[in-house]
Design a protein around this motif. Structure first.
Motif, PDB file in Angstrom:
ATOM      1  N   TYR A 263       0.807  -1.219   0.000  1.00 16.76           N
ATOM      2  CA  TYR A 263       0.000   0.000   0.000  1.00 16.76           C
ATOM      3  C   TYR A 263       0.841   1.271   0.000  1.00 16.76           C
ATOM      4  O   TYR A 263       0.293   2.364   0.185  1.00 16.76           O
ATOM      5  N   ARG A 264       2.124   1.165  -0.216  1.00 14.81           N
ATOM      6  CA  ARG A 264       3.002   2.321  -0.022  1.00 14.81           C
ATOM      7  C   ARG A 264       2.519   3.530  -0.831  1.00 14.81           C
ATOM      8  O   ARG A 264       2.056   3.402  -1.966  1.00 14.81           O
ATOM      9  N   GLY A 265       2.688   4.694  -0.250  1.00 14.17           N
ATOM     10  CA  GLY A 265       2.197   5.901  -0.898  1.00 14.17           C
ATOM     11  C   GLY A 265       3.264   6.668  -1.650  1.00 14.17           C
ATOM     12  O   GLY A 265       2.953   7.587  -2.387  1.00 14.17           O
ATOM     13  N   LEU A 266       4.538   6.306  -1.447  1.00 12.22           N
ATOM     14  CA  LEU A 266       5.645   7.015  -2.074  1.00 12.22           C
ATOM     15  C   LEU A 266       6.532   6.032  -2.831  1.00 12.22           C
ATOM     16  O   LEU A 266       6.512   4.826  -2.547  1.00 12.22           O
ATOM     17  N   LEU A 267       7.309   6.536  -3.771  1.00  9.76           N
ATOM     18  CA  LEU A 267       8.264   5.692  -4.479  1.00  9.76           C
ATOM     19  C   LEU A 267       9.401   5.288  -3.545  1.00  9.76           C
ATOM     20  O   LEU A 267       9.575   5.840  -2.468  1.00  9.76           O
ATOM     21  N   TYR A 268      10.182   4.319  -3.994  1.00 10.83           N
ATOM     22  CA  TYR A 268      11.341   3.885  -3.226  1.00 10.83           C
ATOM     23  C   TYR A 268      12.501   4.850  -3.417  1.00 10.83           C
ATOM     24  O   TYR A 268      12.616   5.521  -4.444  1.00 10.83           O
ATOM     25  N   SER A 269      13.380   4.871  -2.442  1.00 10.25           N
ATOM     26  CA  SER A 269      14.673   5.521  -2.588  1.00 10.25           C
ATOM     27  C   SER A 269      15.737   4.425  -2.638  1.00 10.25           C
ATOM     28  O   SER A 269      15.497   3.292  -2.198  1.00 10.25           O
ATOM     29  N   PRO A 270      16.925   4.727  -3.173  1.00 12.10           N
ATOM     30  CA  PRO A 270      17.986   3.720  -3.148  1.00 12.10           C
ATOM     31  C   PRO A 270      18.304   3.239  -1.740  1.00 12.10           C
ATOM     32  O   PRO A 270      18.563   2.046  -1.533  1.00 12.10           O
ATOM     33  N   ASP A 271      18.304   4.151  -0.783  1.00 12.55           N
ATOM     34  CA  ASP A 271      18.604   3.745   0.598  1.00 12.55           C
ATOM     35  C   ASP A 271      17.589   2.745   1.126  1.00 12.55           C
ATOM     36  O   ASP A 271      17.943   1.843   1.896  1.00 12.55           O
ATOM     37  N   GLN A 272      16.336   2.878   0.744  1.00 14.79           N
ATOM     38  CA  GLN A 272      15.315   1.936   1.197  1.00 14.79           C
ATOM     39  C   GLN A 272      15.501   0.563   0.566  1.00 14.79           C
ATOM     40  O   GLN A 272      15.452  -0.459   1.253  1.00 14.79           O
ATOM     41  N   LEU A 273      15.710   0.522  -0.744  1.00 15.47           N
ATOM     42  CA  LEU A 273      15.833  -0.769  -1.414  1.00 15.47           C
ATOM     43  C   LEU A 273      17.115  -1.494  -1.030  1.00 15.47           C
ATOM     44  O   LEU A 273      17.151  -2.731  -1.012  1.00 15.47           O
ATOM     45  N   PHE A 274      18.179  -0.739  -0.738  1.00 17.42           N
ATOM     46  CA  PHE A 274      19.472  -1.355  -0.412  1.00 17.42           C
ATOM     47  C   PHE A 274      19.774  -1.313   1.082  1.00 17.42           C
ATOM     48  O   PHE A 274      20.930  -1.462   1.479  1.00 17.42           O
ATOM     49  N   ASP A 275      18.763  -1.137   1.906  1.00 16.57           N
ATOM     50  CA  ASP A 275      18.976  -1.085   3.355  1.00 16.57           C
ATOM     51  C   ASP A 275      19.662  -2.368   3.840  1.00 16.57           C
ATOM     52  O   ASP A 275      19.220  -3.468   3.521  1.00 16.57           O
ATOM     53  N   GLY A 276      20.719  -2.217   4.592  1.00 18.74           N
ATOM     54  CA  GLY A 276      21.458  -3.368   5.106  1.00 18.74           C
ATOM     55  C   GLY A 276      22.593  -3.835   4.216  1.00 18.74           C
ATOM     56  O   GLY A 276      23.313  -4.773   4.563  1.00 18.74           O
ATOM     57  N   LEU A 277      22.785  -3.179   3.071  1.00 21.73           N
ATOM     58  CA  LEU A 277      23.805  -3.611   2.116  1.00 21.73           C
ATOM     59  C   LEU A 277      25.199  -3.632   2.740  1.00 21.73           C
ATOM     60  O   LEU A 277      25.928  -4.626   2.623  1.00 21.73           O
ATOM     61  N   ALA A 278      25.578  -2.551   3.399  1.00 25.29           N
ATOM     62  CA  ALA A 278      26.937  -2.436   3.913  1.00 25.29           C
ATOM     63  C   ALA A 278      27.237  -3.466   4.995  1.00 25.29           C
ATOM     64  O   ALA A 278      28.359  -3.973   5.090  1.00 25.29           O
ATOM     65  N   ASP A 279      26.250  -3.790   5.801  1.00 25.02           N
ATOM     66  CA  ASP A 279      26.486  -4.698   6.936  1.00 25.02           C
ATOM     67  C   ASP A 279      26.271  -6.162   6.590  1.00 25.02           C
ATOM     68  O   ASP A 279      26.974  -7.035   7.124  1.00 25.02           O
ATOM     69  N   HIS A 280      25.312  -6.458   5.711  1.00 25.06           N
ATOM     70  CA  HIS A 280      24.933  -7.851   5.498  1.00 25.06           C
ATOM     71  C   HIS A 280      24.963  -8.308   4.040  1.00 25.06           C
ATOM     72  O   HIS A 280      24.668  -9.472   3.760  1.00 25.06           O
ATOM     73  N   GLY A 281      25.284  -7.405   3.111  1.00 27.18           N
ATOM     74  CA  GLY A 281      25.336  -7.785   1.712  1.00 27.18           C
ATOM     75  C   GLY A 281      23.985  -7.670   1.032  1.00 27.18           C
ATOM     76  O   GLY A 281      22.935  -7.525   1.673  1.00 27.18           O
ATOM     77  N   TYR A 282      24.019  -7.752  -0.292  1.00 31.85           N
ATOM     78  CA  TYR A 282      22.812  -7.512  -1.077  1.00 31.85           C
ATOM     79  C   TYR A 282      21.683  -8.481  -0.771  1.00 31.85           C
ATOM     80  O   TYR A 282      20.500  -8.105  -0.757  1.00 31.85           O
ATOM     81  N   ASP A 283      21.986  -9.747  -0.511  1.00 32.43           N
ATOM     82  CA  ASP A 283      20.934 -10.745  -0.319  1.00 32.43           C
ATOM     83  C   ASP A 283      20.030 -10.430   0.864  1.00 32.43           C
ATOM     84  O   ASP A 283      18.909 -10.947   0.933  1.00 32.43           O
TER      85      ASP A 283
ATOM     86  N   PRO B  43      15.988  -5.278   1.306  1.00 31.50           N
ATOM     87  CA  PRO B  43      14.581  -5.386   0.910  1.00 31.50           C
ATOM     88  C   PRO B  43      14.401  -5.696  -0.568  1.00 31.50           C
ATOM     89  O   PRO B  43      13.478  -6.426  -0.943  1.00 31.50           O
ATOM     90  N   ASP B  44      15.268  -5.161  -1.424  1.00 30.61           N
ATOM     91  CA  ASP B  44      15.147  -5.432  -2.852  1.00 30.61           C
ATOM     92  C   ASP B  44      15.343  -6.912  -3.144  1.00 30.61           C
ATOM     93  O   ASP B  44      14.551  -7.521  -3.876  1.00 30.61           O
ATOM     94  N   ALA B  45      16.382  -7.502  -2.598  1.00 28.95           N
ATOM     95  CA  ALA B  45      16.653  -8.917  -2.836  1.00 28.95           C
ATOM     96  C   ALA B  45      15.578  -9.801  -2.209  1.00 28.95           C
ATOM     97  O   ALA B  45      15.172 -10.826  -2.790  1.00 28.95           O
ATOM     98  N   ARG B  46      15.091  -9.420  -1.032  1.00 30.76           N
ATOM     99  CA  ARG B  46      14.065 -10.234  -0.365  1.00 30.76           C
ATOM    100  C   ARG B  46      12.736 -10.159  -1.116  1.00 30.76           C
ATOM    101  O   ARG B  46      12.009 -11.152  -1.203  1.00 30.76           O
TER     102      ARG B  46
END
Length: 373
Positions: free
Chosen positions: A92-112, A115-118
């Motif tokens: 139901y999201r009302g706004l578009l994604y930002s890169p930070d939202q889709l790649f949240d956790g990238l630096a600490d846990h990797g792409y997998d 949220p984008d990968a999941r």
């Protein structure tokens, strides 16, 4: 160049998409939400306000709220679509994604772990199992994304840049696509791409670089060339882009419109606003339809050829207004390697779109060709 303050979601009269909008509407309406649609607003801190508000006729789409507030809202007769648990995305999201939202956790846990990968993993599990609930959630999500994209682009002059995903960082072609994105943005246009790697990333990178000195883009291209592709590591590829953004913050804004249908191709981190879809057909048609200032087609393969004729079809049948400009870049590619231009120009001669298409030799010729159409 595009002013970042200009490219912001425009609230509609009846949609509430943030907590600040909720508070403002409560004041403006004197505590009446009849006819309003609230999208993914966390209302757990507004229990007292909700209890004191007339919510009859309102629709709550995925809005968390406390038990007392939920009981009051339902007693008012409001329609409540509760948040869906255990989903890697918000339908139901009302706004578009930002890169930070889709790649949240990238630096600490990797792409997998992002949220984008999941979301892509969920899509792979559910796309062919026949579950009507999963297909409904995908449709609701994609419709919400389309609504958010329309709100963002109100009044914007949007130019599409299409091209192949295989264009590697460190190549002359990638650098040319980046210069193109920068040049278009500096003329006041909003660049929109398919949101993925290759030519798409390059154009979004160029748009990001527009407010910076020219040598910033040269340096960024050198840094990115050290990780030329998202294969074998999406994590390293994406992190390189975030490193560029951290070194040169406050880039200009552009739009990326990728899809989880091709989820093995990750979105790029240079588009400030990302409209990511599950349905590729919806994504393709929607992206091209919103390019009201024209589309520039860089060399590509089957996907780019499809986009050329997806764009040509409404131009061919346009009867109420002017067709949008189409510029194809690289004469040899489009006349010999993939001879798309002869067919396109043959179609164009039968319609007013003939004066709105151009074939140029170099990517650096494309902005002037677009402006002349």
């Amino acid at each position: 160049m595009v002013n970042g303050d200009d490219l912001q979601p425009q609230p509609t009269d009846r949609e509430i998409e943030t907590l600040d909008e909720f508070d403002l509407r409560i004041v403006e309406t004197g505590g009446k939400l009849d006819g309003f649609r609230l999208q993914s607003v966390d209302l757990t801190s507004r229990t007292d306000t909700l209890i004191a508000t007339d919510t009859s006729g309102a629709v709550f789409l995925g809005c968390p709220m406390e038990t007392d507030a939920l009981a009051k809202v339902r007693a008012d007769g409001a329609l409540v679509f509760p948040p869906v648990p255990n989903l890697p995305f918000d339908p139901y999201r009302g706004l578009l994604y930002s890169p930070d939202q889709l790649f949240d956790g990238l630096a600490d846990h990797g792409y997998d772990a992002t949220p984008d990968a999941r979301a892509y993993a969920w899509f792979q599990r559910t796309r062919s199992d026949g579950d009507v609930f999963a297909s409904m959630l995908r449709s609701v999500h994609d419709d919400a994304i389309s609504d958010a994209l329309d709100e963002l682009l109100v009044g914007a002059r949007v130019v599409g840049v299409m091209g192949g995903h295989a264009m590697a960082r460190g190549t002359d072609a990638y650098a040319g696509a980046a210069r193109l994105g920068r040049a278009l943005t500096r003329t006041g246009l909003t660049v929109a791409t398919g949101g993925g790697p290759g030519a798409m990333e390059a154009a979004n990178l160029g748009a990001y670089a527009a407010p910076h000195p020219d040598d910033m883009l040269d340096e960024a291209l050198e840094l990115l060339a050290e990780t030329p592709s998202f294969v074998p590591s999406v994590s390293d590829w994406a992190q390189a882009a975030f490193d560029v953004r951290a070194r040169w913050p406050k880039g200009d804004e552009s739009v990326g419109v990728p899809t989880w249908f091709y989820g093995h191709e990750p979105p790029n981190a240079f588009a400030a606003h990302i409209a990511k879809y599950f349905a590729n057909a919806t994504r393709e048609d929607g992206l091209l339809a919103r390019c009201n200032a024209g589309v520039i087609f860089l060399p590509g393969a089957a996907g780019t050829v499809q986009e050329i004729f997806d764009n040509a079809t409404p131009n061919y049948y346009e009867s109420r207004g002017e067709p949008t400009p189409m510029v194809l870049v690289d004469r040899e590619h489009w006349t010999e390697t993939l001879p798309t231009w002869p067919l396109l120009s043959s179609l164009a001669r039968r319609r007013p779109m003939e004066a709105r298409i151009a074939l140029v030799d170099s990517v650096d010729d494309a902005p002037a060709a677009l402006a002349a159409l």
